[in-house]
Structure formats: structure tokens, C-alpha cells
Write a protein that holds these residues in place. Structure first.
Motif, mmCIF file in Angstrom:
data_model
loop_
_atom_site.group_PDB
_atom_site.id
_atom_site.type_symbol
_atom_site.label_atom_id
_atom_site.label_comp_id
_atom_site.label_asym_id
_atom_site.label_seq_id
_atom_site.Cartn_x
_atom_site.Cartn_y
_atom_site.Cartn_z
ATOM 1 N N GLU A 139 48.904 -22.905 -28.322
ATOM 2 C CA GLU A 139 49.948 -22.339 -29.190
ATOM 3 C C GLU A 139 49.971 -20.808 -29.080
ATOM 4 O OE1 GLU A 139 48.745 -26.312 -30.571
ATOM 5 O OE2 GLU A 139 47.625 -24.479 -30.084
ATOM 6 N N SER A 185 51.585 -19.900 -25.811
ATOM 7 C CA SER A 185 53.017 -20.193 -25.924
ATOM 8 C C SER A 185 53.751 -19.043 -26.615
ATOM 9 C CB SER A 185 53.223 -21.497 -26.701
ATOM 10 O OG SER A 185 54.590 -21.752 -26.893
ATOM 11 N N HIS A 214 51.907 -26.746 -22.212
ATOM 12 C CA HIS A 214 51.407 -28.118 -22.132
ATOM 13 C C HIS A 214 49.903 -28.062 -21.864
ATOM 14 C CE1 HIS A 214 55.628 -29.305 -21.700
ATOM 15 N NE2 HIS A 214 55.726 -28.370 -20.758
ATOM 16 N N GLY A 229 58.102 -25.119 -18.755
ATOM 17 C CA GLY A 229 56.977 -24.664 -19.560
ATOM 18 C C GLY A 229 55.754 -24.328 -18.736
ATOM 19 N N MET A 266 57.182 -19.403 -24.064
ATOM 20 C CA MET A 266 57.546 -20.633 -23.373
ATOM 21 C C MET A 266 56.634 -21.756 -23.857
ATOM 22 S SD MET A 266 56.066 -19.446 -19.631
ATOM 23 C CE MET A 266 56.866 -20.749 -18.732
ATOM 24 N N GLU A 267 57.126 -22.979 -23.740
ATOM 25 C CA GLU A 267 56.342 -24.127 -24.182
ATOM 26 C C GLU A 267 55.079 -24.247 -23.342
ATOM 27 O OE1 GLU A 267 56.853 -28.953 -24.973
ATOM 28 O OE2 GLU A 267 58.434 -27.826 -23.924
#
Length: 328
Positions: free
Chosen positions: A288, A291, A299, A273, A296-297
């Protein structure tokens, strides 16, 4: 010897002192008497005067888009900050946090400023490494990570491992661009003139990338037509455009970096991520949104604005790690 990590940022300077943690976070700002060049105020005290000074006083920012633009003012400001956190005459070693791909000439400016402020030993490390260290992400040669740090004047984007940067860049886009654009946008939308402090506060309080976010706040300014003071209510939707246009540009360049990566590294990026840091990342919904843009995630650091200097603190306390990541 006292060991410090210093993030000498465009908007805010942060200092980490080994054994104490973060000991300073103040505006990278001074006020200067025009006719004599005398510095009248430093740090937060100086920034509070923005837009409120008399004709004979200038509010100056000695760091612009990550570059030192006045060595004299930067040296005096850094010396002032050091006096607040270190006893006079103490021997100091400092690690400066610098943007990805920071030029040698730019580092030489920082070096001269550091020496003028009384720092004995100077090291440099790039923001992407420090931002993930500040988020307690383990670095190794075999596990590359992808990080974006969005500051006031510079955004650093990089894919890297402990072996070094695989692909990366820095761009002169950040929170300060948003502040200027918000000033123009409020003038066009509400026929209201606001200052830099109000614009920054507006971004930090109701700035949002969450769809249909209905946060709002009251701001004061000067009516452009009548010249009189006036108040208006501004919502998140009212300022989403001057924020989103710059976040979209950052996402575009992040995508370009990702497309340069070898296949195995790309696979690792998708698994691990994206790690986000920098004060701009406090904007609601930004993680968000990124993302979704990059598929992709994402963090987000618990304290995005402090992640880089916290990582610098980890590095100055680990000689072996510092040797691996410092710029020669």
C-alpha cells in the motif's frame, strides 16, 4: 537430466526442482575455522551461530549484495545444498536467478561456482522476468509489466515484456541494510546493543509501514552503559524510520525508471500496476505504501520471498520460454 532453478541469494538460497517444487530454502551462510580455513557448518546451522561463535570461528556469507565474494565458500555451500536435493552423480541443469543488468564478470563467477559444485549445464535469467512468472502473470510482447523485487542485498526494478527489458536497474539496497540500521537505531533509542539475528527478527515481526501500527515485541540485548543483559519492548513505530528510509530510496529509483518509458508503455504500466516480490515485501503495509508513492496499483505475491524461484521453476519447465528470457 534433473532441472533446477536456483536463487543463490545474499541471505537465503532457494532451489526449485522440476517435478517436485521448492525443495530447499536455507541461509546462504557457512562457518569457517580461522586458522585452517576448514568449513565447519553450512546453511541454517551456520546462521544459528551468528554472534555466538568462539574467536577461532568466523560466520561468513559468500554472497554479498548479489555478488559472489568467495568462490571457494560459495562452491562448497552450493555443493552441500545440491547433495540435499539431488542424488550424487546425477546430471543437473540449473537456471540461476540473477539481478537486473547482472554483469558478465559476475555471471562468470556464478558459472565457475556452479561447475565446481557439479552442475553440468548453466543458464541465467534476470529476476524481474522470473518474479512475475512466479506470480502467474502472463508475459507477451504486447503487454509490458513493471516489477520490483526487494531482496536482502539487491533490489531489481524493471519495465519489460517478453521482448526484453525496456528500462530497468538493480541497486544495492535491501533487507540487510534495514537490519544494520535497526541495530544502530535500537542502540541510539534504547541504549541497547542487539545482534543481527535479533534485528532481522524484529524487522520481520513488527516492521510495518501502516500508519499508527501498534504491534510490539520484547527483545533481549546488552545494556550499553552497564554491560548487563536487558529486555525492552519495541513497537512498529520505534523501527519505522530505518525501514522507511530504504523503501523511500527504492521508490525514488522506481520513479526514475517509470519516467524513462515511452508514452504507450507508461499507459500500460498504469493499467497493469506494479508487481512486488522479495522477502522484504512481507513487511506489513509495504504494498500500500509503494502504491501511494508511485500512484499505481500494487500487486503483492502470495509468497513474496519464493516468487522468483517459483518463476525460475516455470522457466526450466518450458524450453521455449527459457530461450526467450535467458541471458546469452
Amino acid at each position: 537430466m534433473i532441472k533446477l532453478a536456483i536463487d543463490f541469494g545474499t541471505s537465503v538460497t532457494k532451489i526449485y526442482k522440476l517435478g517436485s517444487g521448492i525443495v530447499l530454502a536455507e541461509a546462504t551462510c557457512v562457518t569457517v575455522q580461522k586458522d585452517t580455513g576448514e568449513i565447519r557448518a553450512f546453511g541454517n546451522e551456520a546462521k544459528r551461530l551468528l554472534g555466538k561463535t568462539a574467536e577461532q570461528t568466523d560466520v561468513c556469507f559468500p554472497v554479498y549484495e548479489g555478488e559472489i565474494v568467495s568462490e571457494r565458500l560459495a562452491g562448497a555451500l552450493l555443493e552441500y545444498f545440491l547433495r540435499k536435493v539431488v542424488k550424487r552423480g546425477a546430471s543437473v541443469e540449473a537456471l540461476f536467478c540473477v539481478p537486473c543488468g547482472y554483469k558478465v564478470e559476475s555471471r562468470e563467477k556464478v558459472y565457475r561456482v556452479a561447475k565446481a559444485a557439479g552442475i553440468g549445464r548453466v543458464n541465467f535469467a534476470e529476476t524481474p522476468f522470473l518474479s512475475v512468472l512466479g506470480q502467474d502473470v502472463p508475459l507477451s510482447e504486447s503487454n509490458p509489466v513493471f516489477a520490483i523485487d526487494i531482496g536482502a542485498g539487491v533490489t531489481s526494478i524493471a519495465a519489460f515484456s517478453l521482448d526484453g527489458i525496456i528500462a530497468g536497474l538493480s541497486m544495492n539496497v535491501g533487507g540487510s541494510n534495514m537490519d544494520v540500521h535497526i541495530i544502530d537505531h535500537i542502540a541510539d533509542t534504547f541504549s541497547l546493543k542487539i545482534g543481527s539475528l535479533t534485528s532481522e527478527k524484529l524487522k520481520n515481526t513488527v516492521g510495518s509501514l501502516i500508519e499508527d501500527d501498534n504491534q510490539s515485541t520484547i527483545i533481549n540485548g546488552r545494556d550499553i552503559k552497564s554491560g548487563r543483559p536487558r529486555s525492552v519492548s519495541v513497537s512498529s513505530a520505534d523501527i519505522v524510520f530505518p525501514i522507511k528510509v530504504y523503501i523511500d530510496k527504492i521508490a525514488e529509483y522506481a520513479d526514475l525508471v517509470l519516467k524513462k518509458l515511452p508514452a504507450e508503455v507508461s499507459a500500460a504500466m498504469l493499467k497493469n500496476g506494479l508487481y512486488l516480490s522479495g522477502g522484504v515485501c512481507n513487511i506489513a503495509g509495504l504494498a500500500e505504501y509503494m502504491s501511494g508513492k508511485l500512484q499505481m496499483e500494487a500487486h503483492l505475491s502470495g509468497d513474496p520471498q519464493m516468487a522468483v524461484v517459483l518463476g525460475g521453476g516455470r522457466a526450466v519447465g518450458n524450453a521455449a520460454l527459457l530461450r526467450r528470457i535467458r541471458l546469452e
